[in-house]
Design a protein around this motif. Structure first.
Motif, PDB file in Angstrom:
ATOM      1  N   ALA A 752       4.114  19.148 -83.242  1.00  0.00           N
ATOM      2  CA  ALA A 752       3.092  18.259 -82.681  1.00  0.00           C
ATOM      3  C   ALA A 752       2.630  17.286 -83.768  1.00  0.00           C
ATOM      4  O   ALA A 752       2.218  17.700 -84.846  1.00  0.00           O
ATOM      5  N   LEU A 753       2.693  15.983 -83.475  1.00  0.00           N
ATOM      6  CA  LEU A 753       2.356  14.934 -84.431  1.00  0.00           C
ATOM      7  C   LEU A 753       1.205  14.107 -83.862  1.00  0.00           C
ATOM      8  O   LEU A 753       1.294  13.571 -82.757  1.00  0.00           O
ATOM      9  N   LEU A 754       0.129  13.999 -84.642  1.00  0.00           N
ATOM     10  CA  LEU A 754      -1.086  13.330 -84.173  1.00  0.00           C
ATOM     11  C   LEU A 754      -0.981  11.815 -84.348  1.00  0.00           C
ATOM     12  O   LEU A 754      -0.516  11.315 -85.379  1.00  0.00           O
ATOM     13  N   ARG A 755      -1.425  11.069 -83.324  1.00  0.00           N
ATOM     14  CA  ARG A 755      -1.516   9.620 -83.374  1.00  0.00           C
ATOM     15  C   ARG A 755      -2.937   9.206 -82.947  1.00  0.00           C
ATOM     16  O   ARG A 755      -3.571   9.879 -82.127  1.00  0.00           O
ATOM     17  N   TRP A 756      -3.408   8.085 -83.527  1.00  0.00           N
ATOM     18  CA  TRP A 756      -4.747   7.578 -83.189  1.00  0.00           C
ATOM     19  C   TRP A 756      -4.599   6.161 -82.638  1.00  0.00           C
ATOM     20  O   TRP A 756      -4.174   5.255 -83.347  1.00  0.00           O
ATOM     21  N   HIS A 757      -4.950   5.996 -81.380  1.00  0.00           N
ATOM     22  CA  HIS A 757      -4.929   4.688 -80.739  1.00  0.00           C
ATOM     23  C   HIS A 757      -6.320   4.072 -80.901  1.00  0.00           C
ATOM     24  O   HIS A 757      -7.166   4.140 -80.015  1.00  0.00           O
ATOM     25  N   TRP A 758      -6.543   3.453 -82.074  1.00  0.00           N
ATOM     26  CA  TRP A 758      -7.883   2.993 -82.459  1.00  0.00           C
ATOM     27  C   TRP A 758      -8.342   1.885 -81.505  1.00  0.00           C
ATOM     28  O   TRP A 758      -7.741   0.821 -81.412  1.00  0.00           O
ATOM     29  N   ASP A 759      -9.414   2.188 -80.819  1.00  0.00           N
ATOM     30  CA  ASP A 759     -10.046   1.243 -79.904  1.00  0.00           C
ATOM     31  C   ASP A 759      -9.035   0.704 -78.886  1.00  0.00           C
ATOM     32  O   ASP A 759      -9.164  -0.431 -78.434  1.00  0.00           O
ATOM     33  N   LYS A 760      -8.001   1.545 -78.582  1.00  0.00           N
ATOM     34  CA  LYS A 760      -6.966   1.174 -77.620  1.00  0.00           C
ATOM     35  C   LYS A 760      -6.186  -0.078 -78.044  1.00  0.00           C
ATOM     36  O   LYS A 760      -5.516  -0.703 -77.233  1.00  0.00           O
ATOM     37  N   ARG A 761      -6.313  -0.443 -79.331  1.00  0.00           N
ATOM     38  CA  ARG A 761      -5.632  -1.659 -79.797  1.00  0.00           C
ATOM     39  C   ARG A 761      -4.555  -1.350 -80.828  1.00  0.00           C
ATOM     40  O   ARG A 761      -3.429  -1.812 -80.735  1.00  0.00           O
ATOM     41  N   GLU A 762      -4.901  -0.569 -81.822  1.00  0.00           N
ATOM     42  CA  GLU A 762      -4.003  -0.330 -82.956  1.00  0.00           C
ATOM     43  C   GLU A 762      -3.628   1.145 -82.991  1.00  0.00           C
ATOM     44  O   GLU A 762      -4.494   2.019 -82.910  1.00  0.00           O
ATOM     45  N   LEU A 763      -2.325   1.428 -83.119  1.00  0.00           N
ATOM     46  CA  LEU A 763      -1.847   2.795 -83.260  1.00  0.00           C
ATOM     47  C   LEU A 763      -1.814   3.118 -84.761  1.00  0.00           C
ATOM     48  O   LEU A 763      -0.950   2.645 -85.486  1.00  0.00           O
ATOM     49  N   VAL A 764      -2.766   3.912 -85.207  1.00  0.00           N
ATOM     50  CA  VAL A 764      -2.959   4.173 -86.640  1.00  0.00           C
ATOM     51  C   VAL A 764      -2.100   5.375 -87.041  1.00  0.00           C
ATOM     52  O   VAL A 764      -2.205   6.446 -86.427  1.00  0.00           O
ATOM     53  N   PRO A 765      -1.257   5.236 -88.061  1.00  0.00           N
ATOM     54  CA  PRO A 765      -0.464   6.390 -88.515  1.00  0.00           C
ATOM     55  C   PRO A 765      -1.368   7.411 -89.198  1.00  0.00           C
ATOM     56  O   PRO A 765      -2.432   7.071 -89.721  1.00  0.00           O
ATOM     57  N   PRO A 766      -0.968   8.660 -89.223  1.00  0.00           N
ATOM     58  CA  PRO A 766      -1.846   9.713 -89.751  1.00  0.00           C
ATOM     59  C   PRO A 766      -2.185   9.570 -91.225  1.00  0.00           C
ATOM     60  O   PRO A 766      -3.257  10.004 -91.658  1.00  0.00           O
ATOM     61  N   ASP A 767      -1.285   8.977 -92.033  1.00  0.00           N
ATOM     62  CA  ASP A 767      -1.588   8.908 -93.459  1.00  0.00           C
ATOM     63  C   ASP A 767      -2.765   7.982 -93.759  1.00  0.00           C
ATOM     64  O   ASP A 767      -3.304   8.000 -94.866  1.00  0.00           O
ATOM     65  N   ARG A 768      -3.202   7.177 -92.774  1.00  0.00           N
ATOM     66  CA  ARG A 768      -4.361   6.313 -92.991  1.00  0.00           C
ATOM     67  C   ARG A 768      -5.673   6.993 -92.632  1.00  0.00           C
ATOM     68  O   ARG A 768      -6.682   6.787 -93.302  1.00  0.00           O
ATOM     69  N   PHE A 769      -5.675   7.788 -91.580  1.00  0.00           N
ATOM     70  CA  PHE A 769      -6.962   8.339 -91.150  1.00  0.00           C
ATOM     71  C   PHE A 769      -7.145   9.809 -91.464  1.00  0.00           C
ATOM     72  O   PHE A 769      -8.281  10.310 -91.456  1.00  0.00           O
TER      73      PHE A 769
END
Length: 1008
Positions: A752-769
Motif C-alpha cells: 500500500a502506497l500513500l498519495r496526497w491529492h492536495w486540495d484536489k489539485r496537486e498529487l504530492v509524492p510521499p517524500d514531500r509530506f
C-alpha cells in the motif's frame, strides 16, 4: 562209401533237427516281438497323451510366467538360460532371443555380477539354495537361487526368482520403528507437531505435550472428559476399556471448537506394570477427508488369471478370478459383459476404454478401479495384461491378471500415517539426531541427516564412539560440553567444531539432554550445521555496516564513529565538523550515460575522498549521491575551510570513466559540534539544511549552518497546515503495487502506497509530506487511516472473488513513539474483518535506530496478534545484524540499489545472493523491490529469491484498477501462462510513466 553216406545222412538229419529247433525259436521270438510291438503301441499312445498334457501345462505355465509379478529364470546345469518371465527385466537384461545364452553374458543390474555368478555356480554345484535382498535402482527384490531337480531327483540346473519386496521392506521399517521401545521416543515427544497425552484408567491425565496445550490449553488438574469434552462424567463413547484390554484404535473426533482430529489410541505400559492410554491428536481440519479404519495387513493379495481370445471374442478366467468377483468357481460364464457388470458404474466406461485403447495401440494394459463383488462388497482392484501375437504379427489374445488391492491400499495409508506420526523426530527432523549410551559413549541410533549433512552413513556410526570416528576435532570443547551436560542434565545451542567423513571441519550447534531407556542413561543430541549461517552472519555483518557500492562505512557505522569522535573531542576540548556532501547534477549523468557510469563516478568520488582525508577522519556514503564526512579534532574553524577546499580541489579534477571525461561539482553543508547541535541527528539535519542552502546559492560551493537557514520552513509550514485538514477533506488515497511469487508467478500480496491529492489539485509524492507529517505528529492519524483503508481494501478484493492477498503497510517510527500502534492494528483488523496473517507491517529504517527495547516489545505484541513483519530497504545500512537477530521479522526486502544492476554487476549479484542465502538460513522470506527488466527477474529466479515487485510486473495503481489488472493479466490465479510483459493498466499511476533513474528512490520505498 556207404559209411560216408550214412554219416552224411546222419549229419543232414542233425542239421534238420537244428533247423527245426531254430524255426521254433524264431516263431517264439516273433510272438515275443509281436507282444513288444503291442506294448510299444500302448506306450506311444501314453506318451502322446502325456505330451499333450505337457503342452497344455507349458502353455498354462507360460501364461503364469507372463502374468505373475515374481520374476523367474530357469537355468540348465551350465547356467544357460532355459526360460524366463518378463517380470525379471528390472534385474536382468533378458530378451526372448536370449534363450540358450550363458547367463554370464547377460547384464546383471543388482550389484556385483561376479558375486552373483559365483553364487549361482555354488548352487549348481552343491545344491545348496541361497537367497538375499538386492537393491535395483532404489527398488528392493528378494533374490532366490534354488537347485532344479530333474527326474530321479538329479540336479539339472538352477531356478532363479525375484520377488518385489519394496513394500515389505517399507512395512518392515515401519514395524521396526513402531516396535522400538517407547522410552526412546519419550525424549522427543515435546517436538511432535501433533498433540499427545497419556491418561490412566481413572481418567487422570498423566502427561501432555506442548502441542496439545497449544490446542486445548493446560489441563489444570482436570480429568480427560472435563478437559477435552467439558463433561462432568466419563464419556459413554470412550474407548478406554478396549485400549486397556490391549487394543490400538483409530477414530475421527470433532472437538467443541469445531476442529476435526484423527485420534490414535494405544495401550502404554508403565514401569510399574500398570497400563495407561497413549493418545495422539492429529489435526485433519485443513485436509479433512474420510479415512478407513486401520486394518491388519494381509500377507499377500490373491491374483486371478484371465485370457481374452481376440478373434473369437471369447474370455476365459480361472477359479481365483471367480472368487475375486464373489462367485463360486464355475458358477458364471466368463464374458466381457459379466466382468464390466462388476466394475463400479463410475469406472466402467474408463476401464472399457483403457482396454480397447491397449488393444488398438498394441501396448500393455494396466488399470485400477473399484469392483463390486457379487455380495455387494466394494473393493479396489488392479488389472494388467499384455498382448500375444501370431507369426504374422497379429494380436490374437490378451493375457493378464487381476488382483484385489483393497488391503494393500489400506496398509499403505496406515503406514504413511504411522510414519508421519511416529518417525518425525528422527527421519523428518531437519537436523542430525543421535542417541548415545552414557556408559561407553557408543551410538545406538542416528538418523539419515548424518549422511546428508556430514557424509556419515548410519552403519558407520552405530556401535562406535564420537572419538573413534573423530567427530570432535577439538577435545577441549568436547570436555566442556560433557561437563555442562553432567552439571545441568541438558545443553542448549553449544557451538563447536565437527568433522565430516571426508575430514572437512564444520561449525555445528549441539542441543543435548539425558534420556532414560530401560533404566540405562543415554544422551539425545540434535546436531545443527551452522557453517553457512556463520558465514552469512559475517557477510551480513559487513553489509550491515558498509555501503555495498563504494565500500565506505554506512550510516550506522558512521554514527558510531561520530559518537566516538565527539566523546574524544569533549575530553580534548576540541570540536567535530559534520560535512554533508551532495554531488551536483548527478542525475543527469545517470540519465545520459547510464547507471554503470554513475556507479563508477560514485566509486571514484569515494576513493578520492578517502585519499584526501586524514586517517582520523571518517567518510560515509549516506545513499544515492550523498556522502557524510566527519572532521575530528578541530581547534580552528579555518581548518574546516582548508579541508573543504582540499576536497573541492580533489573532486573537481576530471574522472576518466568508460571513455568519458567527467568533471564533477558538489554542494557541501557544514554543521559543527557542539555549536550547531549536540546529537548526531540534529547535526545531520542542520548540515543537510546548509547543503541545500549551498545548492540555492548556485551549487559548487559550501555553506556553514546558521540559524537563518529557514527557507524550507515556509513550505513545511504550508504542508503542515494543509495536512491538518487533509484527512477531513478526504484528500488521501492509496495505490497498490503487486508483489509476485517468483516460483509460481502468482500475485501473493500488494504494498500500500500513500498519495496526497492536495486540495484536489496537486498529487504530492510521499517524500514531500511524510517528513512534515512525522514532525507534526499527524503521521499517527494518517497511519491509522492507511491501516484501516488497506485492510478494508484487501477484504473488498476477497469479496469480489479475487485471491486472498497479503497487504503490506509501511510503518513510521513516530507511530511507535506517539501513537498506540497495537490498538490501531487491532482496530483496523476488527473493523475490516481481515485475517491478521494477511497483514504485513514494514519496518522503516528510522524505526530500528531509536528506543530499541520499546520497539521490540511493541513488535512482540504485534506478532502475538498474528501479523507479519518485514524489514524494508535491507542492505542499505539502516538495518544491522544485531537488529535482525533481535526483531522477530518474517521477511527482508532487498533495496532496489542492489537489485537493479544484478544482471550486469557481479558485486551486486553476489550481495543479493548472499542476502537471500542468509535469509533462507535464518528461515526468512526475501522480496526484491525495483525489478524493472526480464534479466533481473531471471537472476532473482536463479538466486531462489521468494518474491519481487517493480515496474517489470506492474506499476502502483488504485484498488479498482488493481482488481481489473489481476483479472486481465491472470496473475491472480493463472501463474506463468500469461505473458510476463502484460502491462494493460500500466499507465494508471498518475505519478508519471518514466522508469526510475539511478540514485532515485521508488515512491513505494519512502511511503506509508
Amino acid at each position: 562209401m556207404i559209411v560216408e553216406l550214412k554219416n552224411s545222412h546222419e549229419h543232414i538229419d542233425l542239421t534238420n533237427e537244428e533247423l527245426t529247433a531254430s524255426n521254433e525259436e524264431l516263431q517264439s521270438a516273433n510272438e515275443e516281438l509281436k507282444s513288444v510291438n503291442e506294448d510299444l503301441y500302448i506306450l506311444n499312445r501314453e506318451l502322446e497323451d502325456r505330451n499333450a498334457a505337457l503342452a497344455n501345462l507349458n502353455r498354462d505355465y507360460d501364461h503364469l510366467l507372463a502374468s505373475t509379478k515374481i520374476g523367474t529364470v530357469f537355468l540348465d546345469a551350465g547356467l544357460r538360460v532355459r526360460r524366463f518371465s518378463a517380470a525379471v527385466e528390472d534385474v536382468l537384461a533378458l530378451r526372448a532371443s536370449d534363450a540358450g545364452r550363458p547367463l554370464a553374458e547377460i547384464t546383471y543390474r543388482a550389484g556385483d555380477a561376479s558375486r552373483f555368478l559365483a553364487d549361482l555356480q555354488h548352487v549348481a554345484t552343491t545344491g545348496e539354495g541361497r537367497e538375499r535382498e538386492v537393491d535395483v535402482g532404489g527398488r528392493w527384490y528378494l533374490e532366490r537361487m534354488l537347485p532344479f531337480h530333474g527326474e530321479g531327483g538329479v540336479r539339472d540346473g538352477v531356478v532363479l526368482t525375484y520377488t518385489d519386496i519394496n513394500r515389505v521392506k517399507t512395512a518392515q521399517t515401519e514395524v521396526a520403528v513402531l516396535a522400538a521401545e517407547r522410552t526412546r521416543l519419550q525424549g522427543i515427544l515435546d517436538a511432535l507437531p501433533d498433540g499427545a497425552y497419556i491418561v490412566g484408567a481413572d481418567h487422570v491425565i498423566e502427561y501432555f505435550n506442548p502441542a496439545l496445550e497449544r490446542q486445548f490449553g493446560a489441563p489444570a488438574g482436570r480429568k480427560c472428559f472435563e478437559y477435552l469434552h467439558g463433561r462432568s462424567e466419563a464419556c459413554t463413547w470412550c474407548n478406554n476399556d478396549a485400549v486397556f484390554a490391549g487394543a490400538s484404535l483409530q477414530a475421527e473426533w470433532t472437538a467443541p471448537s469445531g476442529r476435526s482430529y484423527d485420534l490414535f489410541e494405544m495401550p502404554f505400559r508403565n514401569p510399574d506394570g500398570t497400563l495407561s492410554k497413549f493418545e495422539i491428536f492429529h489435526d485433519i481440519t485443513p485436509v479433512k477427508e474420510s479415512r478407513r479404519q486401520l486394518a491388519e495387513a494381509t500377507l499377500l493379495a490373491h491374483v486371478g488369471y484371465w485370457e481374452w481370445q481376440l478373434p473369437a471374442g471369447v474370455l476365459h478366467w480361472g477359479e481365483q478370478t471367480d472368487r475375486l468377483l464373489g462367485h463360486a468357481p464355475g458358477k458364471v460364464t466368463p464374458s466381457g459383459a459379466t466382468f464390466l457388470a462388476h466394475v463400479h458404474p463410475d469406472d466402467r466406461e474408463r476401464v472399457a476404454g483403457e482396454f480397447a485403447g491397449a488393444v488398438r495401440n498394441q501396448c500393455s494394459y494396466v488399470s485400477e478401479f473399484r469392483l463390486i463383488r457379487a455380495d455387494g462388497a466394494l473393493r479396489i482392484a488392479r488389472a494388467n495384461g499384455h498382448l500375444q501375437y501370431d507369426r504374422e504379427g497379429r494380436a490374437v489374445r490378451v493375457c493378464g491378471a487381476i488382483q484385489d488391492i483393497t488391503e494393500l491400499r489400506a496398509t499403505e495409508t496406515a503406514l504413511r500415517n504411522s510414519e508421519e506420526r511416529f518417525s518425525i523426530a528422527m527421519t523428518a527432523a531437519p537436523f542430525a539426531v543421535a542417541i548415545t549410551r552414557v556408559e561407553d559413549g557408543r551410538f545406538v541410533e542416528v538418523n539419515d541427516k548424518y549422511e546428508l549433512h556430514f557424509g556419515w552413513k548410519r552403519e558407520e556410526l552405530i556401535g562406535k564412539t564420537s572419538v573413534e570416528t573423530n567427530l570432535w576435532p577439538d577435545p577441549e570443547s568436547r570436555q566442556r560440553w560433557l561437563e555442562m551436560l553432567r552439571q545441568h542434565g541438558s545443553v542448549l545451542d553449544f557451538e563447536t567444531l565437527g568433522c565430516e567423513r571426508n575430514g572437512a571441519v564444520r561449525q555445528v550447534s549441539l542441543s543435548s539432554r539425558y534420556i532414560d531407556i530401560d533404566g540405562e542413561k543415554h544422551v539425545l543430541t540434535f546436531v545443527h550445521d551452522i557453517t553457512d549461517r556463520k558465514e552469512a552472519q559475517a557477510r551480513i555483518e559487513y553489509l550491515a555496516h558498509h555501503d555495498a557500492l563504494t565500500g565506505l562505512p554506512n550510516r550506522v557505522l558512521f554514527r558510531d564513529r561520530f559518537a566516538l569522535a565527539t566523546a574524544w573531542a569533549e575530553r580534548a576540548h576540541a570540536k567535530v565538523a559534520l560535512l554533508f556532501v551532495d554531488l551536483d547534477h548527478f542525475k543527469t549523468i545517470n540519465d545520459t550515460l547510464g547507471h554503470p557510469v554513475g556507479d563508477g563516478l560514485l566509486q571514484g568520488v569515494a576513493l578520492r575522498l578517502r585519499e584526501c582525508l586524514r586517517e582520523t577522519d571518517t567518510v560515509s556514503r549516506l545513499g544515492g549521491d550523498e556522502f557524510l564526512i566527519a572532521l575530528t579534532d578541530i581547534r580552528d574553524p579555518q581548518a574546516i575551510n582548508s579541508a573543504t577546499a582540499k576536497i573541492f580541489d580533489t573532486l573537481t579534477r576530471p574522472f576518466e570513466l568508460e571513455g568519458h571525461e567527467l568533471t564533477n561539482t558538489m554542494s557541501i553543508g557544514i554543521a559543527i559540534w557542539p555549536d550547531d547541535g549536540e546529537d548526531f541527528d540534529t547535526l545531520l539535519k542542520n548540515a543537510d539544511t546548509a547543503m541545500y542552502q549551498a545548492k540555492r546559492a548556485g551549487r559548487n560551493t559550501w555553506r556553514f549552518y546558521t540559524e537563518q537557514m529557514n527557507a524550507n520552513a515556509v513550505e513545511q509550514l504550508q504542508l503542515r497546515t494543509a495536512l491538518h485538514s487533509a484527512l477531513e477533506n478526504d484528500e488521501f488515497l492509496l495505490h497498490y503495487q503487486p508483489q509476485i511469487n517468483l516460483a509460481s508467478g502468482h500475485v501473493v500480496g500488494v504494498e500500500a502506497l500513500l498519495r496526497w491529492h492536495w486540495d484536489k489539485r496537486e498529487l504530492v509524492p510521499p517524500d514531500r509530506f511524510i517528513p512534515a507529517a512525522e514532525e507534526s505528529g499527524l503521521i499517527v492519524p494518517i497511519g491509522d487511516w492507511v491501516l484501516r483503508e488497506a485492510c478494508m481494501q484487501a477484504v473488498r478484493w476477497t469479496r469480489q472473488g479475487l485471491p486472498e492477498l497479503t497487504i503490506a503497510v509501511n510503518l513510521s517510527a513516530v507511530q511507535f513513539r506517539r501513537g498506540d500502534l497495537e490498538r490501531s492494528v487491532v482496530r483496523a483488523l476488527s473493523l475490516s474483518g481481515l485475517d491478521p496473517a494477511r497483514l504485513e507491517l514494514e519496518l522503516t529504517e528510522s524505526l530500528l535506530l531509536v528506543d530499541t527495547e520499546s520497539v521490540i516489545e511493541t513488535l512482540r505484541r504485534l506478532k502475538s496478534l498474528g501479523v507479519r513483519l518485514s524489514i524494508d530497504d535491507f542492505g542499505t545500512g539502516y538495518s544491522s545484524l544485531a537488529y535482525l537477530k533481535r526483531f522477530a521479522v518474517d521477511k527482508l526486502k532487498i533495496d532496489q540499489s542492489f537489485v537493479r544492476d544484478i544482471a550486469t554487476d557481479p558485486d551486486d549479484a553476489a550481495i543479493v545472493r548472499a542476502i537471500v542465502s542468509m535469509a533462507h538460513t535464518l528461515k526468512l522470506q526475501v522480496i526484491a523491490e525495483g525489478v524493472e527488466s526480464e534479466d533481473i527477474d531471471r537472476f532473482l529466479h536463479i538466486f531462489n529469491c521468494d518474491e519481487a515487485q517493480g515496474y517489470h510486473y506492474a506499476r502502483p495503481m488504485p484498488g479498482d484498477a488493481l482488481a481489473e489488472w489481476l483479472v486481465a493479466s491472470g496473475r491472480g490465479s493463472g501463474g506463468r501462462d500469461k505473458k510476463r510483459r502484460d502491462r494493460r493498466l500500466e499507465d494508471c499511476d498518475s505519478m508519471g510513466s518514466r522508469p526510475r533513474k539511478h540514485g532515485e528512490h521508488e515512491e513505494a520505498d519512502e511511503s506509508l
